[in-house]
Scaffold this motif. Structure first.
Motif, PDB file in Angstrom:
ATOM      1  N   ASP A  94       5.384 -16.299 -31.557  1.00  0.00           N
ATOM      2  CA  ASP A  94       4.017 -16.317 -31.020  1.00  0.00           C
ATOM      3  C   ASP A  94       3.778 -15.218 -29.983  1.00  0.00           C
ATOM      4  OD1 ASP A  94       3.293 -18.351 -32.700  1.00  0.00           O
ATOM      5  OD2 ASP A  94       3.134 -19.902 -31.157  1.00  0.00           O
ATOM      6  N   PRO A  95       4.651 -15.027 -28.992  1.00  0.00           N
ATOM      7  CA  PRO A  95       4.424 -13.936 -28.039  1.00  0.00           C
ATOM      8  C   PRO A  95       4.392 -12.557 -28.704  1.00  0.00           C
ATOM      9  CG  PRO A  95       5.980 -15.499 -27.132  1.00  0.00           C
ATOM     10  CD  PRO A  95       5.775 -15.886 -28.566  1.00  0.00           C
ATOM     11  N   ASP A  96       5.263 -12.348 -29.704  1.00  0.00           N
ATOM     12  CA  ASP A  96       5.260 -11.049 -30.400  1.00  0.00           C
ATOM     13  C   ASP A  96       3.968 -10.847 -31.189  1.00  0.00           C
ATOM     14  OD1 ASP A  96       7.724 -10.460 -29.375  1.00  0.00           O
ATOM     15  OD2 ASP A  96       8.827 -10.639 -31.256  1.00  0.00           O
ATOM     16  N   LEU A  97       3.506 -11.908 -31.849  1.00  0.00           N
ATOM     17  CA  LEU A  97       2.234 -11.804 -32.573  1.00  0.00           C
ATOM     18  C   LEU A  97       1.073 -11.586 -31.607  1.00  0.00           C
ATOM     19  CD1 LEU A  97       2.502 -14.540 -35.368  1.00  0.00           C
ATOM     20  CD2 LEU A  97       2.431 -12.056 -35.680  1.00  0.00           C
ATOM     21  N   ALA A  98       1.127 -12.271 -30.465  1.00  0.00           N
ATOM     22  CA  ALA A  98       0.063 -12.117 -29.469  1.00  0.00           C
ATOM     23  C   ALA A  98       0.006 -10.678 -28.956  1.00  0.00           C
ATOM     24  CB  ALA A  98       0.279 -13.095 -28.316  1.00  0.00           C
ATOM     25  N   ASP A  99       1.171 -10.070 -28.743  1.00  0.00           N
ATOM     26  CA  ASP A  99       1.190  -8.659 -28.314  1.00  0.00           C
ATOM     27  C   ASP A  99       0.543  -7.764 -29.370  1.00  0.00           C
ATOM     28  OD1 ASP A  99       2.438  -9.223 -25.939  1.00  0.00           O
ATOM     29  OD2 ASP A  99       4.449  -8.681 -26.620  1.00  0.00           O
ATOM     30  N   ALA A 100       0.839  -8.045 -30.631  1.00  0.00           N
ATOM     31  CA  ALA A 100       0.253  -7.254 -31.722  1.00  0.00           C
ATOM     32  C   ALA A 100      -1.260  -7.452 -31.789  1.00  0.00           C
ATOM     33  CB  ALA A 100       0.904  -7.632 -33.050  1.00  0.00           C
ATOM     34  N   LEU A 101      -1.710  -8.683 -31.587  1.00  0.00           N
ATOM     35  CA  LEU A 101      -3.150  -8.952 -31.561  1.00  0.00           C
ATOM     36  C   LEU A 101      -3.807  -8.233 -30.394  1.00  0.00           C
ATOM     37  CD1 LEU A 101      -3.181 -12.813 -32.287  1.00  0.00           C
ATOM     38  CD2 LEU A 101      -3.719 -10.980 -33.894  1.00  0.00           C
ATOM     39  N   GLY A 102      -3.116  -8.224 -29.251  1.00  0.00           N
ATOM     40  CA  GLY A 102      -3.654  -7.563 -28.067  1.00  0.00           C
ATOM     41  C   GLY A 102      -3.892  -6.085 -28.278  1.00  0.00           C
ATOM     42  N   LYS A 103      -3.012  -5.437 -29.046  1.00  0.00           N
ATOM     43  CA  LYS A 103      -3.185  -4.007 -29.331  1.00  0.00           C
ATOM     44  C   LYS A 103      -4.416  -3.764 -30.194  1.00  0.00           C
ATOM     45  CE  LYS A 103       1.774  -3.102 -29.029  1.00  0.00           C
ATOM     46  NZ  LYS A 103       3.025  -2.854 -29.796  1.00  0.00           N
ATOM     47  N   GLN A 104      -4.717  -4.680 -31.074  1.00  0.00           N
ATOM     48  CA  GLN A 104      -5.910  -4.552 -31.914  1.00  0.00           C
ATOM     49  C   GLN A 104      -7.189  -4.782 -31.114  1.00  0.00           C
ATOM     50  OE1 GLN A 104      -6.155  -3.687 -35.190  1.00  0.00           O
ATOM     51  NE2 GLN A 104      -3.950  -3.339 -35.279  1.00  0.00           N
ATOM     52  N   LEU A 105      -7.108  -5.686 -30.132  1.00  0.00           N
ATOM     53  CA  LEU A 105      -8.306  -6.112 -29.406  1.00  0.00           C
ATOM     54  C   LEU A 105      -8.454  -5.468 -28.029  1.00  0.00           C
ATOM     55  CD1 LEU A 105      -8.073  -9.904 -30.306  1.00  0.00           C
ATOM     56  CD2 LEU A 105      -9.765  -8.273 -31.199  1.00  0.00           C
ATOM     57  N   GLY A 106      -7.422  -4.783 -27.568  1.00  0.00           N
ATOM     58  CA  GLY A 106      -7.507  -4.106 -26.279  1.00  0.00           C
ATOM     59  C   GLY A 106      -7.422  -5.031 -25.087  1.00  0.00           C
ATOM     60  N   VAL A 107      -6.754  -6.169 -25.236  1.00  0.00           N
ATOM     61  CA  VAL A 107      -6.589  -7.114 -24.135  1.00  0.00           C
ATOM     62  C   VAL A 107      -5.132  -7.573 -24.085  1.00  0.00           C
ATOM     63  CG1 VAL A 107      -8.963  -7.965 -24.107  1.00  0.00           C
ATOM     64  CG2 VAL A 107      -7.291  -9.028 -25.642  1.00  0.00           C
ATOM     65  N   LYS A 108      -4.768  -8.194 -22.962  1.00  0.00           N
ATOM     66  CA  LYS A 108      -3.423  -8.727 -22.799  1.00  0.00           C
ATOM     67  C   LYS A 108      -3.456 -10.237 -22.991  1.00  0.00           C
ATOM     68  CE  LYS A 108       0.417  -8.978 -19.502  1.00  0.00           C
ATOM     69  NZ  LYS A 108       0.871  -8.640 -18.129  1.00  0.00           N
ATOM     70  N   PHE A 109      -2.510 -10.769 -23.740  1.00  0.00           N
ATOM     71  CA  PHE A 109      -2.386 -12.214 -23.922  1.00  0.00           C
ATOM     72  C   PHE A 109      -1.355 -12.728 -22.920  1.00  0.00           C
ATOM     73  CE2 PHE A 109      -4.598 -11.041 -27.611  1.00  0.00           C
ATOM     74  CZ  PHE A 109      -5.061 -12.166 -28.277  1.00  0.00           C
ATOM     75  N   GLU A 110      -1.797 -13.589 -21.997  1.00  0.00           N
ATOM     76  CA  GLU A 110      -0.917 -14.128 -20.966  1.00  0.00           C
ATOM     77  C   GLU A 110      -0.592 -15.583 -21.267  1.00  0.00           C
ATOM     78  OE1 GLU A 110      -2.718 -13.545 -17.159  1.00  0.00           O
ATOM     79  OE2 GLU A 110      -2.277 -11.393 -17.125  1.00  0.00           O
ATOM     80  N   PHE A 111       0.695 -15.880 -21.465  1.00  0.00           N
ATOM     81  CA  PHE A 111       1.137 -17.230 -21.796  1.00  0.00           C
ATOM     82  C   PHE A 111       1.340 -18.062 -20.540  1.00  0.00           C
ATOM     83  CE2 PHE A 111       1.603 -15.328 -25.812  1.00  0.00           C
ATOM     84  CZ  PHE A 111       1.814 -16.307 -26.767  1.00  0.00           C
ATOM     85  N   GLU A 112       0.813 -19.281 -20.580  1.00  0.00           N
ATOM     86  CA  GLU A 112       0.978 -20.236 -19.483  1.00  0.00           C
ATOM     87  C   GLU A 112       1.635 -21.496 -20.044  1.00  0.00           C
ATOM     88  OE1 GLU A 112      -1.742 -22.833 -16.362  1.00  0.00           O
ATOM     89  OE2 GLU A 112      -2.476 -20.884 -17.059  1.00  0.00           O
ATOM     90  N   ASN A 113       2.713 -21.926 -19.423  1.00  0.00           N
ATOM     91  CA  ASN A 113       3.491 -23.046 -19.941  1.00  0.00           C
ATOM     92  C   ASN A 113       2.813 -24.388 -19.672  1.00  0.00           C
ATOM     93  OD1 ASN A 113       5.690 -24.170 -21.238  1.00  0.00           O
ATOM     94  ND2 ASN A 113       6.952 -24.280 -19.404  1.00  0.00           N
ATOM     95  N   GLY A 114       2.871 -25.276 -20.661  1.00  0.00           N
ATOM     96  CA  GLY A 114       2.337 -26.626 -20.515  1.00  0.00           C
ATOM     97  C   GLY A 114       2.987 -27.536 -21.539  1.00  0.00           C
ATOM     98  N   THR A 115       2.963 -28.844 -21.306  1.00  0.00           N
ATOM     99  CA  THR A 115       3.529 -29.761 -22.300  1.00  0.00           C
ATOM    100  C   THR A 115       2.611 -29.781 -23.520  1.00  0.00           C
ATOM    101  OG1 THR A 115       2.436 -31.624 -21.215  1.00  0.00           O
ATOM    102  CG2 THR A 115       4.724 -31.198 -20.622  1.00  0.00           C
ATOM    103  N   PHE A 116       3.214 -29.889 -24.692  1.00  0.00           N
ATOM    104  CA  PHE A 116       2.492 -29.718 -25.947  1.00  0.00           C
ATOM    105  C   PHE A 116       1.283 -30.649 -26.073  1.00  0.00           C
ATOM    106  CE2 PHE A 116       1.770 -30.419 -30.498  1.00  0.00           C
ATOM    107  CZ  PHE A 116       1.658 -29.114 -30.941  1.00  0.00           C
ATOM    108  N   ASP A 117       1.476 -31.931 -25.690  1.00  0.00           N
ATOM    109  CA  ASP A 117       0.401 -32.897 -25.913  1.00  0.00           C
ATOM    110  C   ASP A 117      -0.761 -32.762 -24.930  1.00  0.00           C
ATOM    111  OD1 ASP A 117       1.969 -33.791 -23.823  1.00  0.00           O
ATOM    112  OD2 ASP A 117       1.907 -35.901 -24.402  1.00  0.00           O
ATOM    113  N   THR A 118      -0.697 -31.784 -24.000  1.00  0.00           N
ATOM    114  CA  THR A 118      -1.815 -31.553 -23.073  1.00  0.00           C
ATOM    115  C   THR A 118      -2.536 -30.233 -23.345  1.00  0.00           C
ATOM    116  OG1 THR A 118      -0.442 -30.416 -21.416  1.00  0.00           O
ATOM    117  CG2 THR A 118      -0.577 -32.827 -21.269  1.00  0.00           C
ATOM    118  N   LEU A 119      -2.071 -29.473 -24.334  1.00  0.00           N
ATOM    119  CA  LEU A 119      -2.629 -28.136 -24.538  1.00  0.00           C
ATOM    120  C   LEU A 119      -4.090 -28.147 -24.958  1.00  0.00           C
ATOM    121  CD1 LEU A 119       0.352 -26.287 -26.287  1.00  0.00           C
ATOM    122  CD2 LEU A 119      -0.274 -26.304 -23.861  1.00  0.00           C
TER     123      LEU A 119
END
Length: 321
Positions: A94-119
């Motif tokens: 997911d982080p690698d794909l997000a970086d690739a998406l960011g290059k297409q869209l010109g933005v940075k994807f910043e990951f924030e940790n959380g428990t799965f059932d609260t996302l």
């Protein structure tokens, strides 16, 4: 942390000295203000330049483009999809794909940790712009329905599907307890991550078991905790998405802790979750993902993490059933 200056005795200042200090202070404040404004302007300019250089930046909502950042809610404990590597950096598919998406869209994807059932709750409240966390796209999640009760609990979300994965069972290596299929889990203890398809599937399967032979289910905040429980002998088997189970089998204890049993089932798409009222961001993500797939970068990322079996040929919106 700024060190506290040594305290000095007070000194009476003459009016002329006071005036000079006031003027100097005003000039200093003015200078600081100019520097701050210049820094903010430079940051805005850099963000704008980055977005302008990206091929699909014009598809983003204006507020996201202005920020230059997409905040991502994720349970960063689900290797190889997302996890903290030995240096503490967020790594995985997911982080690698997000970086690739960011290059297409010109933005940075910043990951924030959380428990799965609260996302999804965090997404609905505006804490995150998207949720990207090996999340299976299901009709219940699209419609905001609780899978256990069938009751409406929220407005639901849209998904941009980017991968396909089934659910797998794994046991301690050399000790499968006679488990080959989900039906074999009747009368056994299973560990899973809370809020996942594995948990839903186990609850459904348990209802089919004979009297006195229900599946004993123990759910944890993350998959690593479930693996630890099984490794210590506190359960008969564990279940998680196939790429995660396969990665645990390959890496835990140098490949000596676990083994996969049976075939993966319930193959379904992973989706990037987006709020229902954020269709422009959703569509921008779809276009960017299609571009990453077409460029070949998508396949390289999946190959890197040993997950090529789950590759898709195009992004799909709300493809979950």
């Amino acid at each position: 942390m700024t060190a506290r200056p040594t305290r000095r005795p007070s000194v009476a200042l003459r009016p002329t000295a006071i005036g000079a200090i006031a003027v100097a202070g005003a000039l200093l404040l003015t200078g600081c203000g100019d520097q701050t404004n210049e820094a903010e302007a430079k940051q805005s300019k850099d963000s704008g330049s980055s977005a302008a250089a990206a091929p699909l930046a014009n598809l983003l909502p204006e507020d996201v483009k202005a920020k230059g950042v997409v905040k991502v809610g994720s349970d960063i404990a689900y290797a190889p999809v997302e996890f903290k590597d030995d240096s503490g950096k967020t790594a995985g598919i997911d982080p690698d794909l997000a970086d690739a998406l960011g290059k297409q869209l010109g933005v940075k994807f910043e990951f924030e940790n959380g428990t799965f059932d609260t996302l999804l709750t965090g997404l609905r409240s505006g804490r995150y712009d998207i949720a990207m966390s090996a999340m299976t796209d299901t009709k219940d999640r699209q419609e905001g329905v609780d899978s256990d009760t069938g009751k409406k609990v929220g407005e639901g979300v849209d998904f941009v599907d980017y991968f396909t994965a089934g659910v797998s069972i794994y046991t301690k290596k050399g000790d499968d307890k006679g488990i080959k299929t989900w039906a074999d889990l009747c009368g056994k203890k299973l560990v899973v991550q809370r809020g996942t398809v594995s948990e839903d599937l186990a609850k459904s399967e348990s209802k089919k078991c004979g009297k006195g032979k229900k599946i004993t289910l123990e759910a944890f905040d993350n998959d690593q905790q479930a693996q630890t429980r099984l490794r210590a002998g506190g359960a008969d088997a564990g279940s998680s998405d196939f790429p995660v189970a396969a990665y645990a089998v390959k890496t835990s204890g140098g490949g000596n802790d676990f083994q996969l049993v049976g075939e993966q089932v319930e193959a379904a798409p992973y989706g990037i979750a987006v709020a229902k009222d954020d269709a422009k961001l959703r569509d921008a993500l779809k276009a960017a993902l299609d571009a990453v797939i077409k460029s070949g970068e998508y396949q390289k990322i999946l190959d890197k993490w040993g997950a090529s079996e789950g590759a898709v040929t195009e992004a799909v919106i709300n493809g979950g059933k």
